[in-house]
Scaffold this motif. Structure first.
Motif, short mmCIF file in Angstrom:
data_model
loop_
_atom_site.label_atom_id
_atom_site.label_comp_id
_atom_site.label_asym_id
_atom_site.label_seq_id
_atom_site.Cartn_x
_atom_site.Cartn_y
_atom_site.Cartn_z
N GLU A 182 43.94 44.52 87.77
CA GLU A 182 45.24 44.42 87.13
C GLU A 182 45.27 43.17 86.25
O GLU A 182 45.06 42.06 86.74
CB GLU A 182 46.35 44.38 88.18
CG GLU A 182 46.38 45.67 89.01
CD GLU A 182 47.49 45.70 90.04
OE1 GLU A 182 48.30 44.73 90.09
OE2 GLU A 182 47.55 46.68 90.81
N LEU A 183 45.52 43.38 84.97
CA LEU A 183 45.49 42.32 83.97
C LEU A 183 46.86 42.16 83.34
O LEU A 183 47.44 43.12 82.83
CB LEU A 183 44.46 42.65 82.87
CG LEU A 183 44.45 41.76 81.63
CD1 LEU A 183 43.99 40.35 81.98
CD2 LEU A 183 43.56 42.37 80.55
N THR A 184 47.42 40.95 83.41
CA THR A 184 48.66 40.65 82.69
C THR A 184 48.32 40.43 81.23
O THR A 184 47.58 39.51 80.88
CB THR A 184 49.34 39.40 83.27
OG1 THR A 184 49.62 39.62 84.65
CG2 THR A 184 50.64 39.11 82.55
N ASN A 185 48.86 41.29 80.38
CA ASN A 185 48.40 41.36 78.99
C ASN A 185 49.30 40.55 78.05
O ASN A 185 49.99 41.10 77.20
CB ASN A 185 48.33 42.82 78.54
CG ASN A 185 47.57 42.98 77.23
OD1 ASN A 185 46.66 42.20 76.95
ND2 ASN A 185 47.95 43.97 76.44
N ASN A 186 49.31 39.23 78.25
CA ASN A 186 49.99 38.32 77.31
C ASN A 186 51.43 38.73 77.00
O ASN A 186 51.84 38.84 75.85
CB ASN A 186 49.20 38.21 75.99
CG ASN A 186 47.81 37.61 76.21
OD1 ASN A 186 47.64 36.76 77.07
ND2 ASN A 186 46.85 38.05 75.43
N GLY B 133 53.12 43.41 79.36
CA GLY B 133 52.99 44.24 80.55
C GLY B 133 51.61 44.15 81.15
O GLY B 133 50.75 43.40 80.69
N ASN B 134 51.39 44.93 82.18
CA ASN B 134 50.12 44.91 82.89
C ASN B 134 49.23 46.06 82.45
O ASN B 134 49.70 47.18 82.20
CB ASN B 134 50.34 45.00 84.40
CG ASN B 134 50.90 43.71 84.97
OD1 ASN B 134 50.89 42.68 84.31
ND2 ASN B 134 51.39 43.77 86.19
N LEU B 135 47.93 45.76 82.35
CA LEU B 135 46.92 46.79 82.14
C LEU B 135 46.19 47.00 83.46
O LEU B 135 45.90 46.05 84.18
CB LEU B 135 45.93 46.37 81.06
CG LEU B 135 46.46 46.22 79.63
CD1 LEU B 135 45.36 45.71 78.72
CD2 LEU B 135 47.01 47.54 79.12
N THR B 136 45.88 48.25 83.76
CA THR B 136 45.18 48.57 84.99
C THR B 136 43.86 49.25 84.66
O THR B 136 43.82 50.16 83.83
CB THR B 136 46.02 49.49 85.89
OG1 THR B 136 47.24 48.83 86.22
CG2 THR B 136 45.29 49.81 87.18
N ARG C 194 42.02 46.08 95.25
CA ARG C 194 42.67 45.60 94.03
C ARG C 194 42.36 44.14 93.76
O ARG C 194 42.48 43.29 94.66
CB ARG C 194 44.20 45.78 94.14
CG ARG C 194 44.66 47.22 94.19
CD ARG C 194 46.15 47.32 93.87
NE ARG C 194 46.94 46.44 94.75
CZ ARG C 194 48.04 45.81 94.36
NH1 ARG C 194 48.48 45.92 93.11
NH2 ARG C 194 48.73 45.07 95.21
N ALA D 107 42.94 40.87 90.77
CA ALA D 107 43.67 40.37 89.60
C ALA D 107 42.68 39.89 88.56
O ALA D 107 41.67 39.24 88.88
CB ALA D 107 44.60 39.24 89.99
N GLN E 149 42.32 38.01 84.55
CA GLN E 149 43.03 37.23 83.54
C GLN E 149 42.08 36.96 82.36
O GLN E 149 40.87 37.04 82.49
CB GLN E 149 43.55 35.93 84.10
CG GLN E 149 42.50 34.88 84.39
CD GLN E 149 43.10 33.56 84.84
OE1 GLN E 149 44.21 33.50 85.37
NE2 GLN E 149 42.38 32.47 84.63
#
Length: 233
Positions: A172-176, A179-182, A227, A229, A231
């Motif tokens: 799970e990536l917080t996309n600047n 929102g989040n990309l999975t 899962r 995280a 970044q």
């Protein structure tokens, strides 16, 4: 790809002492543990192995971390636990079983188990570590395991077959701020699962990424879901 799994159990009693077993086959002190069997989760395997190897009934409290050799061929789940019944004694799988104070851990203990034990005694949880095996383990252990398997077969209690599990690794990536990309992958032989996840996510995004933490493991699901995280680097 389906993957082999095992589970270790770091059991600590109300006095803060740690349950160790002296293996019947290799004569080393270790934390209880072993391979998962058909129909059980890693957490269930950890509790079962603790009882089979020491005679102590335990309740699993928390996941300490996931450990794998460099090639990612096996996932070992390490759990912290506490005893609820029974007393340590030798079993068919152990020459000895007893509690040790943390400052009195036996010197004759495998390094990979010592690392997992000290991780469990720390306050950190949800760790993920690559644990390369020393050369001597790759040379000595395989023939000893074959001899043990043959002996157990001759004695009428064959070892259960190796079970492989389906696993989904999710990043799970917080996309600047967008929102989040999975990202989802299956384990691939040749690298730890978090390295495979990072490389796959980098290829899809075209950006340098890092795996920052293990979020959680759902070992009641089928496939098991792990899962992490991610970044931007």
């Amino acid at each position: 790809m389906q993957i082999k799994m095992g589970a270790d159990c770091v059991v600590r009693n109300e006095d803060g002492n740690i349950l160790l077993i002296k293996r019947e086959d290799f004569r080393f002190w270790t934390i209880p543990g072993g391979a998962t069997e058909a129909g059980e989760s890693p957490a269930q395997a950890a509790a079962r192995e603790a009882f089979e190897e020491s005679g102590v009934e335990v309740v699993v409290d928390a996941l300490v971390g996931i450990y794998t050799p460099r090639n990612g061929s096996t996932l070992m789940f390490v759990y912290a636990a506490h005893p609820i019944g029974g007393a340590p004694h030798p079993t068919a799988e152990s020459l000895d079983s007893r509690y040790f104070a943390p400052q009195s851990i036996p010197r004759r203990m495998l390094g990979v188990h010592r690392q997992r034990l000290f991780d469990a005694l720390s306050s950190e949880r949800c760790l993920y570590r690559c644990q390369p095996k020393p050369f001597w383990m790759n040379v000595v252990f395989p023939p000893l395991l074959r001899v043990r398997k043959w002996r157990n077969q001759r004695q009428g209690h064959p070892e259960p077959p190796v079970i492989r599990h389906s696993v989904i690794v999710r990043g799970e990536l917080t996309n600047n701020g967008s929102g989040n990309l999975t990202f989802e992958i299956e384990p691939q032989f040749g690298a730890p699962i978090w390295e495979t996840l990072r490389a796959s996510a980098e290829q899809l995004t075209g950006e340098p990424l890092a795996v920052t933490r293990l979020i959680d493991v759902d070992d009641t699901a089928n496939p098991i879901v792990i899962r992490f995280a991610l970044q931007h680097r």
